[in-house]
Design an enzyme around this catalytic site. Structure first.
Site, PDB file in Angstrom:
ATOM      1  N   ASN A  92       0.731  -1.247   0.154  1.00  0.00           N
ATOM      2  CA  ASN A  92      -0.016  -0.291  -0.012  1.00  0.00           C
ATOM      3  C   ASN A  92       1.142   1.575   0.018  1.00  0.00           C
ATOM      4  O   ASN A  92       2.221   1.259  -0.002  1.00  0.00           O
ATOM      5  CB  ASN A  92      -0.767   0.691   1.635  1.00  0.00           C
ATOM      6  CG  ASN A  92      -2.741   0.879   0.981  1.00  0.00           C
ATOM      7  OD1 ASN A  92      -2.067   1.624   0.377  1.00  0.00           O
ATOM      8  ND2 ASN A  92      -3.619   0.328   1.494  1.00  0.00           N
ATOM      9  N   HIS A 122      22.327   2.644  12.616  1.00  0.00           N
ATOM     10  CA  HIS A 122      23.605   4.392  12.407  1.00  0.00           C
ATOM     11  C   HIS A 122      23.785   3.257  13.989  1.00  0.00           C
ATOM     12  O   HIS A 122      22.912   3.118  14.786  1.00  0.00           O
ATOM     13  CB  HIS A 122      22.839   5.216  12.796  1.00  0.00           C
ATOM     14  CG  HIS A 122      22.258   4.960  11.539  1.00  0.00           C
ATOM     15  ND1 HIS A 122      23.132   5.727  10.165  1.00  0.00           N
ATOM     16  CD2 HIS A 122      21.398   5.065  10.663  1.00  0.00           C
ATOM     17  CE1 HIS A 122      22.717   5.439   9.591  1.00  0.00           C
ATOM     18  NE2 HIS A 122      21.425   5.042   9.066  1.00  0.00           N
ATOM     19  N   GLY A 149      -0.774  -1.932   8.421  1.00  0.00           N
ATOM     20  CA  GLY A 149      -1.051  -0.315   8.410  1.00  0.00           C
ATOM     21  C   GLY A 149       0.930  -0.137   9.551  1.00  0.00           C
ATOM     22  O   GLY A 149       0.232   0.176  11.109  1.00  0.00           O
ATOM     23  N   ALA A 167      -1.011  -3.743  12.650  1.00  0.00           N
ATOM     24  CA  ALA A 167      -0.828  -2.633  12.893  1.00  0.00           C
ATOM     25  C   ALA A 167      -0.427  -1.556  13.747  1.00  0.00           C
ATOM     26  O   ALA A 167      -0.217  -2.046  15.024  1.00  0.00           O
ATOM     27  CB  ALA A 167      -2.187  -1.445  12.673  1.00  0.00           C
TER      28      ALA A 167
END
Length: 192
Positions: A92, A122, A149, A167
């Site tokens: 999506n 990092h 999502g 989600a």
């Protein structure tokens, strides 16, 4: 900062893909990221032309399992070529894959909007971070996985087959087959 091997323009890329510390600002890596951005922008241009769209996805990604892959714009990849998707992949809009290391995505995988997949790491030491040196660890996502999502998948994670990621979850460690995980950090809440 030039790459550490002088004339070998591929040196930092080789280190990156091997999981070794590398200089992210290397000119060749910078050019590869620019090419990825250009290829990603092209996806939106050819979205309604099936043959061109399928070809654009194949040009962006390392490998694609079939011509049924769909990636709703906008999406972002660091390199694209380090991401390999199986059959019937759906992504999506607003998804991000920082594929400094290899990302393997199985068949029948669905990404909700704003899913983020991070292979890049990092240094936590502020002084080390200023050097521009970073590292990356690969991510593997099995078959028949639904990533809800806003979920975030962190470096080095392997996700099994038949998994649902809720989600907004943050996946910090490996996930076994056939489970539902939710939360930050993601934890198993159900076996399916």
């Amino acid at each position: 900062m030039a790459n550490s091997n002088g004339d070998d323009k591929y040196a930092e890329q080789i280190k990156m893909l091997a999981g070794k510390p590398y200089f992210g600002g290397d000119p060749y890596l910078t050019e590869l990221r620019k090419q990825s951005q250009e290829r990603t922008a092209n996806l939106a241009v050819v979205r309604n032309e099936p043959e061109k769209y399928s070809a654009a996805i194949r040009e962006l990604l390392g490998t694609v399992g079939d011509d049924k892959a769909i990636m709703e714009s906008p999406v972002f990849f660091d390199y694209g070529c380090n991401t390999h998707v199986g059959k019937r992949f759906y992504m999506n809009a607003m998804c991000v894959i920082l594929d400094c290391a290899r990302v393997d995505i199985g068949d029948d995988v669905l990404f909700g909007p704003s899913v983020q997949v991070y292979t890049a790491e990092h240094p936590v030491d502020p002084a080390a971070r200023l050097t521009g040196v970073e590292s990356a660890r690969p991510i593997k996502i099995g078959n028949n996985v639904w990533v809800g999502g806003g979920a975030i998948i962190l470096p080095g994670v392997t996700i099994g087959n038949g998994v649902t990621i809720g989600a907004g979850s943050v996946v910090t460690k490996d996930v076994p087959d056939n489970v539902v995980v939710v939360g930050n950090p993601a934890r198993v809440v159900k076996h399916v």
